[in-house]
Every structure is written in structure tokens, then in C-alpha cells.
Motif scaffolding. Structure first.
Motif, PDB file in Angstrom:
ATOM      1  N   GLY A  91       7.008  15.584   8.426  1.00 30.39           N
ATOM      2  CA  GLY A  91       7.425  15.032   7.138  1.00 30.39           C
ATOM      3  C   GLY A  91       7.143  13.550   7.035  1.00 30.39           C
ATOM      4  N   ALA A  92       7.426  12.828   8.100  1.00 32.29           N
ATOM      5  CA  ALA A  92       7.156  11.385   8.105  1.00 32.29           C
ATOM      6  C   ALA A  92       5.662  11.115   8.003  1.00 32.29           C
ATOM      7  N   LEU A  93       4.860  11.894   8.704  1.00 31.81           N
ATOM      8  CA  LEU A  93       3.401  11.742   8.653  1.00 31.81           C
ATOM      9  C   LEU A  93       2.885  12.034   7.247  1.00 31.81           C
ATOM     10  N   ALA A  94       3.406  13.073   6.618  1.00 35.50           N
ATOM     11  CA  ALA A  94       2.994  13.410   5.258  1.00 35.50           C
ATOM     12  C   ALA A  94       3.351  12.278   4.288  1.00 35.50           C
ATOM     13  N   ALA A  95       4.515  11.666   4.471  1.00 34.54           N
ATOM     14  CA  ALA A  95       4.913  10.553   3.605  1.00 34.54           C
ATOM     15  C   ALA A  95       3.969   9.373   3.768  1.00 34.54           C
ATOM     16  N   VAL A  96       3.575   9.071   4.986  1.00 32.90           N
ATOM     17  CA  VAL A  96       2.651   7.963   5.238  1.00 32.90           C
ATOM     18  C   VAL A  96       1.300   8.235   4.597  1.00 32.90           C
ATOM     19  N   VAL A  97       0.798   9.451   4.748  1.00 35.37           N
ATOM     20  CA  VAL A  97      -0.495   9.814   4.155  1.00 35.37           C
ATOM     21  C   VAL A  97      -0.420   9.735   2.636  1.00 35.37           C
ATOM     22  N   LEU A  98       0.665  10.211   2.053  1.00 34.34           N
ATOM     23  CA  LEU A  98       0.839  10.173   0.608  1.00 34.34           C
ATOM     24  C   LEU A  98       0.854   8.738   0.086  1.00 34.34           C
ATOM     25  N   VAL A  99       1.569   7.850   0.771  1.00 33.73           N
ATOM     26  CA  VAL A  99       1.608   6.436   0.363  1.00 33.73           C
ATOM     27  C   VAL A  99       0.210   5.832   0.450  1.00 33.73           C
ATOM     28  N   ALA A 100      -0.518   6.131   1.518  1.00 33.12           N
ATOM     29  CA  ALA A 100      -1.873   5.594   1.669  1.00 33.12           C
ATOM     30  C   ALA A 100      -2.790   6.086   0.546  1.00 33.12           C
ATOM     31  N   LEU A 101      -2.697   7.354   0.191  1.00 35.64           N
ATOM     32  CA  LEU A 101      -3.538   7.895  -0.874  1.00 35.64           C
ATOM     33  C   LEU A 101      -3.203   7.276  -2.230  1.00 35.64           C
ATOM     34  N   VAL A 102      -1.930   7.112  -2.515  1.00 31.45           N
ATOM     35  CA  VAL A 102      -1.528   6.503  -3.789  1.00 31.45           C
ATOM     36  C   VAL A 102      -2.027   5.070  -3.866  1.00 31.45           C
ATOM     37  N   ARG A 103      -1.889   4.324  -2.801  1.00 31.97           N
ATOM     38  CA  ARG A 103      -2.383   2.932  -2.798  1.00 31.97           C
ATOM     39  C   ARG A 103      -3.892   2.880  -2.988  1.00 31.97           C
ATOM     40  N   ARG A 104      -4.586   3.785  -2.318  1.00 27.95           N
ATOM     41  CA  ARG A 104      -6.055   3.817  -2.431  1.00 27.95           C
ATOM     42  C   ARG A 104      -6.467   4.128  -3.868  1.00 27.95           C
ATOM     43  N   ARG A 105      -5.776   5.088  -4.474  1.00 28.05           N
ATOM     44  CA  ARG A 105      -6.113   5.456  -5.848  1.00 28.05           C
ATOM     45  C   ARG A 105      -5.833   4.295  -6.809  1.00 28.05           C
ATOM     46  N   ARG A 106      -4.715   3.619  -6.631  1.00 27.41           N
ATOM     47  CA  ARG A 106      -4.394   2.476  -7.496  1.00 27.41           C
ATOM     48  C   ARG A 106      -5.416   1.356  -7.333  1.00 27.41           C
ATOM     49  N   ALA A 107      -5.838   1.121  -6.095  1.00 28.91           N
ATOM     50  CA  ALA A 107      -6.828   0.072  -5.851  1.00 28.91           C
ATOM     51  C   ALA A 107      -8.153   0.413  -6.524  1.00 28.91           C
ATOM     52  N   ARG A 108      -8.576   1.685  -6.448  1.00 25.72           N
ATOM     53  CA  ARG A 108      -9.832   2.090  -7.089  1.00 25.72           C
ATOM     54  C   ARG A 108      -9.739   1.969  -8.610  1.00 25.72           C
ATOM     55  N   THR A 109      -8.582   2.361  -9.158  1.00 26.21           N
ATOM     56  CA  THR A 109      -8.397   2.266 -10.605  1.00 26.21           C
ATOM     57  C   THR A 109      -8.449   0.808 -11.046  1.00 26.21           C
ATOM     58  N   ALA A 110      -7.815  -0.063 -10.303  1.00 23.21           N
ATOM     59  CA  ALA A 110      -7.832  -1.486 -10.637  1.00 23.21           C
ATOM     60  C   ALA A 110      -9.247  -2.035 -10.547  1.00 23.21           C
ATOM     61  N   LEU A 111     -10.011  -1.589  -9.545  1.00 22.84           N
ATOM     62  CA  LEU A 111     -11.392  -2.042  -9.390  1.00 22.84           C
ATOM     63  C   LEU A 111     -12.245  -1.568 -10.565  1.00 22.84           C
ATOM     64  N   ARG A 112     -12.043  -0.322 -10.991  1.00 20.55           N
ATOM     65  CA  ARG A 112     -12.794   0.198 -12.149  1.00 20.55           C
ATOM     66  C   ARG A 112     -12.474  -0.604 -13.411  1.00 20.55           C
ATOM     67  N   ARG A 113     -11.198  -0.884 -13.613  1.00 18.63           N
ATOM     68  CA  ARG A 113     -10.809  -1.673 -14.788  1.00 18.63           C
ATOM     69  C   ARG A 113     -11.454  -3.050 -14.761  1.00 18.63           C
ATOM     70  N   GLN A 114     -11.446  -3.671 -13.596  1.00 16.91           N
ATOM     71  CA  GLN A 114     -12.032  -4.999 -13.474  1.00 16.91           C
ATOM     72  C   GLN A 114     -13.528  -4.940 -13.734  1.00 16.91           C
ATOM     73  N   THR A 115     -14.183  -3.893 -13.242  1.00 13.05           N
ATOM     74  CA  THR A 115     -15.616  -3.737 -13.456  1.00 13.05           C
ATOM     75  C   THR A 115     -15.919  -3.568 -14.944  1.00 13.05           C
ATOM     76  N   VAL A 116     -15.129  -2.768 -15.630  1.00 12.45           N
ATOM     77  CA  VAL A 116     -15.324  -2.565 -17.068  1.00 12.45           C
ATOM     78  C   VAL A 116     -15.121  -3.881 -17.801  1.00 12.45           C
ATOM     79  N   LEU A 117     -14.093  -4.627 -17.437  1.00 11.64           N
ATOM     80  CA  LEU A 117     -13.849  -5.929 -18.074  1.00 11.64           C
ATOM     81  C   LEU A 117     -14.986  -6.906 -17.829  1.00 11.64           C
ATOM     82  N   ASP A 118     -15.535  -6.865 -16.609  1.00 14.57           N
ATOM     83  CA  ASP A 118     -16.667  -7.739 -16.286  1.00 14.57           C
ATOM     84  C   ASP A 118     -17.892  -7.383 -17.125  1.00 14.57           C
ATOM     85  N   ILE A 119     -18.136  -6.083 -17.311  1.00 12.25           N
ATOM     86  CA  ILE A 119     -19.296  -5.632 -18.112  1.00 12.25           C
ATOM     87  C   ILE A 119     -19.113  -6.073 -19.556  1.00 12.25           C
TER      88      ILE A 119
END
Length: 123
Positions: A91-119
Motif C-alpha cells: 500500500g505504501a509503495l502504491a501511494a508513492v507511485v501514485l504521487v510520482a505519476l500525478v506529479r509527472r502528469r502535472r509537470a507535463r501539463t504545465a510544460l505543454r501550457r508554457q509551450t502553447v503560450l510561447d508559440i
């Protein structure tokens, strides 16, 4: 000028009954010694700091001993029922993996938004 009545009576005759007997010399010495000791204790900052540090050390050691006792209890429970420990670890391992995936997804979304704004800004 002085009052004739005051001049005729000695000073000790003017005292009230409460002041009739002054404290003995020994009693005055004891009170003075207590006062001096109290003042010396207040002024002795290194001794006060040392005493406070000693008390803090004792408290920390007590808390540490309680923590070690709880850890030993936990180890005993795991030895009695290792399946519960395995499930908890999974359970603890699953929680860590879930947090890592959510952070990764948020970072990618923020990067996409920044790229669109730059364009759109022509950068």
C-alpha cells in the motif's frame, strides 16, 4: 525645632509592640544567606543552562526509549503476522507511485501550457 515630648522620650520607647523585639542576629543571618543563595542561583546562567540541557537530554532519552519500545512491538507484530506487513508495504509503495505519476502528469501539463503560450507569443 524639636518637640519637647520627642526629646524627653528615647527612640526605643516610641516603638510599637510589633517592633518591640528585632529579629535575632542568627535569624537575620539565615535570611540573608537564603537571599544571597537565591540571587547567586539566578545570576549563575551557565549552571541554569546546564540544568536545562540536562533536563532536555533526559526527556529526549525517555522519548527515544519509548520509540524503541514501540519499534520492538511493531517488529514482534510483523513476525507474528507477516502478511499484514506485506500488504502495508504494498500500500505504501502504491501511494508513492501514485504521487510520482500525478506529479509527472502535472509537470507535463504545465510544460505543454508554457509551450502553447510561447508559440502564441511568437518566441
Amino acid at each position: 525645632m524639636t518637640d519637647p515630648k520627642d526629646a524627653s522620650e528615647p527612640r526605643h520607647a516610641l516603638r510599637t509592640e510589633a517592633d518591640a523585639e528585632p529579629p535575632s542576629v542568627e535569624q537575620q543571618r539565615e535570611e540573608l544567606a537564603e537571599t544571597v543563595e537565591a540571587l547567586a542561583a539566578k545570576v549563575d546562567v551557565p549552571a541554569r543552562v546546564s540544568a536545562a540541557a540536562h533536563e532536555s537530554t533526559e526527556k529526549v532519552q525517555e522519548v527515544a526509549q519509548q520509540g524503541v519500545a514501540k519499534a520492538h512491538e511493531g517488529v514482534a507484530q510483523v513476525k507474528e503476522n507477516p502478511q499484514v506487513a506485506g500488504i502495508s508495504l504494498a500500500g505504501a509503495l502504491a501511494a508513492v507511485v501514485l504521487v510520482a505519476l500525478v506529479r509527472r502528469r502535472r509537470a507535463r501539463t504545465a510544460l505543454r501550457r508554457q509551450t502553447v503560450l510561447d508559440i502564441l507569443a511568437g518566441r
